[in-house]
Design an enzyme around this catalytic site. Structure first.
Site, PDB file in Angstrom:
ATOM      1  N   ASP A  28       0.871  -1.243   0.122  1.00 18.36           N
ATOM      2  CA  ASP A  28      -0.138  -0.060   0.083  1.00 18.36           C
ATOM      3  C   ASP A  28       0.861   1.207   0.130  1.00 18.36           C
ATOM      4  OD1 ASP A  28      -2.395   1.616   0.828  1.00 18.36           O
ATOM      5  OD2 ASP A  28      -3.277  -0.172   1.149  1.00 18.36           O
ATOM      6  N   HIS A  67      -4.056   6.038   3.139  1.00 16.60           N
ATOM      7  CA  HIS A  67      -4.743   4.954   2.656  1.00 16.60           C
ATOM      8  C   HIS A  67      -3.937   3.511   3.324  1.00 16.60           C
ATOM      9  CE1 HIS A  67      -5.984   1.552  -0.037  1.00 16.60           C
ATOM     10  NE2 HIS A  67      -6.972   2.421  -0.233  1.00 16.60           N
ATOM     11  N   LEU A  92      -8.001  -5.638  14.064  1.00 21.10           N
ATOM     12  CA  LEU A  92      -8.886  -7.089  13.943  1.00 21.10           C
ATOM     13  C   LEU A  92      -8.318  -8.411  14.632  1.00 21.10           C
ATOM     14  CD1 LEU A  92     -10.440  -6.134  10.652  1.00 21.10           C
ATOM     15  CD2 LEU A  92     -11.681  -6.086  12.734  1.00 21.10           C
ATOM     16  N   ALA A 111      -7.986  -8.089  -8.983  1.00 20.88           N
ATOM     17  CA  ALA A 111      -9.130  -8.699  -8.425  1.00 20.88           C
ATOM     18  C   ALA A 111      -9.764  -9.722  -9.394  1.00 20.88           C
ATOM     19  CB  ALA A 111     -10.319  -7.649  -8.220  1.00 20.88           C
ATOM     20  N   SER A 142     -11.651  -0.974  -0.203  1.00 20.03           N
ATOM     21  CA  SER A 142     -10.322  -0.898   0.246  1.00 20.03           C
ATOM     22  C   SER A 142     -10.206  -1.344   1.877  1.00 20.03           C
ATOM     23  CB  SER A 142      -9.571   0.342   0.200  1.00 20.03           C
ATOM     24  OG  SER A 142      -8.884   0.800  -1.097  1.00 20.03           O
TER      25      SER A 142
END
Length: 602
Positions: A168, A202, A213, A305, A358
């Site tokens: 990133d 970002h 998380l 993707a 994102s």
């Protein structure tokens, strides 16, 4: 004389130039790793003639080619070779020569893939996956990730670790969410340094999400591929992905993508994506957003993707509804995750609220890392199937283009795969009736072992142990006041729990001055305590009539046992004469754990 001197000088220059071998004849500069290749690309190539001295000051135009062997340098000023990935980097000081070399490489039968390493902007590859709205994050709880994060010290055996690489814009590695979590192998591929400072925000958002998380057993490898002008190149992303695989990443998050992928025919990551999948590394990508370059929101037109080797993620809102205001969809979508109104880390130590695929992708990257912590060594295919298997099917039945295979909820996965009682030698097996109750109470921190290696499931539970369990389940609240009990010393391990139970009216003493902490707990007394805690709900019914020993139930416990049987908290005890209620029988630790599990899971 002047004319003869000028002619001589030109001859000398020409001779010097001709004395330098052509690039095609030069041996490639070998790089032993992706890091060495990145460092070599960052270092200026030595100039070979007076004519190229000025051109050398500018960054060269590069063509990257994959081939087992490359016999022709196509006139490159320098050729770099990373043998481990069968990759050649051809550097040219002239863009026109580079374009001609690309055309020749594309027709070379030995070249499996090649591309021109053109600069791309963050607006092209990131901004389409970035949107700002005002709300709060919610995804970790919805996906069950907090279960592992807050109970990792109980659920995970010592030594288990996983690494998520985040390709990133870098990250603010001093951010509180990333404190102690950033891998020492993080690297800045934009500037060939170890400084991953994020000027965009970002990367801080995506890296911070993964740290937030996951438990501390997950390291975050920050790989910066955008420079201070928010520019990147395919070669940086490619080299960063190679580096991640070379340096132990088990999951890679790529919240970036190139739109118009079908028209452009992008394929520069395919070789490494395939090797990542084959080696068990899970690569997670954002499905992309609706943008001017992708107005239909077609995930199949976003690279990488649209690659089968990548795990592609669309976004849902807090109601777990596909957010068609921005999220792409398509046949490439594998899973969906929280993407709307997500609270993320912001450079400088604060937070911001963002929406976009994102931020859905890091939720799945975190989930994949947690699955690998629970089951080390799983293949990428098995991780994918595990996430599919524990996903709630949203939208149309089965896989669909908006939700993919669904929304992963991993609470049950952790319960199925991690037995926190496995460190106890007397822990009942997974098929034994008492296993799940003990497992739940140990994992929740309600019950500890009777020693470092025993949990004593058959030991009779005492009044002190029961009250301690209930107090822990209530969050260990602080209470004040004195106790009238002479047998509960202020320093006792159960003192705070007894004071809480007594002051709230949950448990009384066995006399005005005694609590009798070591006395065994009967089944009917346990029912009474839970009945009181539940607020004495209505308990009319004939549930006890089925038990031949119902007449032994004490009057004070009849309503409580009726309620407990109706709720499924207490069932019969098997005997030679049939199922008995055994109201005055003493409850074992395993029975108490099983009853409490049923009570709290109602």
């Amino acid at each position: 004389m002047k004319k003869r001197l000028l002619t001589l000088l030109l001859a000398l220059v020409l001779a010097a130039s001709l004395a330098v071998p052509a690039a095609a004849a030069q041996a490639p500069v070998e790089a032993a790793s992706a890091l060495e290749l990145a460092q070599a690309m960052a270092a200026p190539a030595p100039t070979r003639s007076l004519f190229r001295a000025r051109a050398a000051a500018a960054e060269p135009t590069r063509v990257v080619a994959f081939a087992p062997a490359l016999a022709d340098g196509y006139g490159a000023d320098r050729v770099l070779h990373l043998a481990a990935w069968q990759e050649y980097v051809l550097e040219f000081s002239d863009a026109g020569t580079a374009q001609r070399a690309l055309a020749r490489a594309q027709s070379d039968p030995d070249v499996t893939d090649c591309f021109l390493d053109e600069p791309v902007t963050a607006d092209d590859t990131l901004a389409g996956l970035w949107d700002e709205r005002a709300s709060r994050s919610w995804g970790g709880h919805e996906m069950g990730l907090t279960t592992l994060r807050h109970q990792a010290d109980v659920l995970l055996p010592a030594g288990r670790r996983a690494t998520v690489a985040v390709i990133d814009t870098g990250a603010d590695c001093t951010h509180p969410l990333l404190a102690g979590r950033v891998s020492a192998r993080s690297y800045d591929f934009a500037n060939a340094t170890a400084d991953m400072t994020d000027v965009n925000g970002h990367g801080t958002a995506t890296a911070g999400l993964i740290a937030d998380l996951t438990p501390d057993e997950v390291d975050v490898m920050v790989l910066r591929v955008y420079d201070d002008d928010n520019l990147s190149k395919p070669s940086r992303v490619l080299t960063a992905l190679e580096y991640a695989l070379e340096n132990g990443a088990t999951v890679v998050n790529m919240s970036l993508g190139w739109p118009n992928a079908i028209e452009k025919g992008y394929s520069f990551l395919n070789n490494v994506l395939a090797q990542a999948y084959a080696s068990g590394v899970v690569v997670v990508t954002a499905a992309g957003n609706r943008t001017q370059s992708n107005p239909t929101g077609d995930a199949d037109d976003v690279y990488p993707a649209n690659q089968a080797a990548a795990l592609t993620v669309s976004a849902v809102d807090r109601s777990r509804t596909f957010d068609d205001s921005y999220s792409a969809s398509g046949a490439s979508v594998d899973l969906c995750a929280p993407g709307s109104y997500v609270t993320v880390a912001a450079p400088g130590g604060g937070t911001a609220v963002r929406s976009g695929t994102s931020f859905a992708a890091p939720h799945i990257a975190a989930a994949a890392a947690c699955v690998l912590l629970a089951q080390p060594g799983l293949s990428a295919a098995r991780v994918r199937q595990t996430l599919y298997g524990y996903a709630d099917d949203l939208g149309d039945p089965g896989r669909d283009d908006e939700y993919g295979h669904g929304f992963p909820v991993l609470t049950q996965c952790f319960h199925d795969r991690l037995c926190p009682g496995q460190r106890f030698v007397d822990m009942p097996g997974a098929g034994v009736w008492s296993h799940d109750g003990l497992d739940y109470c140990i994992a929740a921190g309600l019950m500890s072992g009777t020693s470092d290696v025993t949990v004593s499931p058959d030991m009779t539970a005492s009044r002190a142990q029961l009250v301690q369990l209930l107090w822990a389940a209530a969050g260990s609240p602080e209470t004040t006041g004195t106790l009238p009990f002479t047998d509960v010393a202020p320093g006792a391990w159960y003192y705070d729990a007894v004071r809480w139970a007594y002051r709230t009216g949950l448990v009384a003493g066995t006399s005005p001055t005694t609590f009798d902490p070591n006395a065994a707990v009967t089944r009917q007394d346990l029912a009474v305590i839970l009945y009181e805690q539940a607020g004495r709900p209505a308990a009319a019914g004939g549930e006890l009539a089925a038990f031949p020993d119902a007449g032994r139930v004490a009057g004070y416990a009849y309503a409580a046992l009726t309620w407990a049987v109706a709720q499924g908290l207490i069932s019969g005890v098997g005997t030679a004469a049939g199922a008995q209620l055994a109201p005055r029988g003493y409850a074992s630790r395993a029975q108490v754990a099983t009853i409490l599990t049923a009570y709290y899971d109602r």
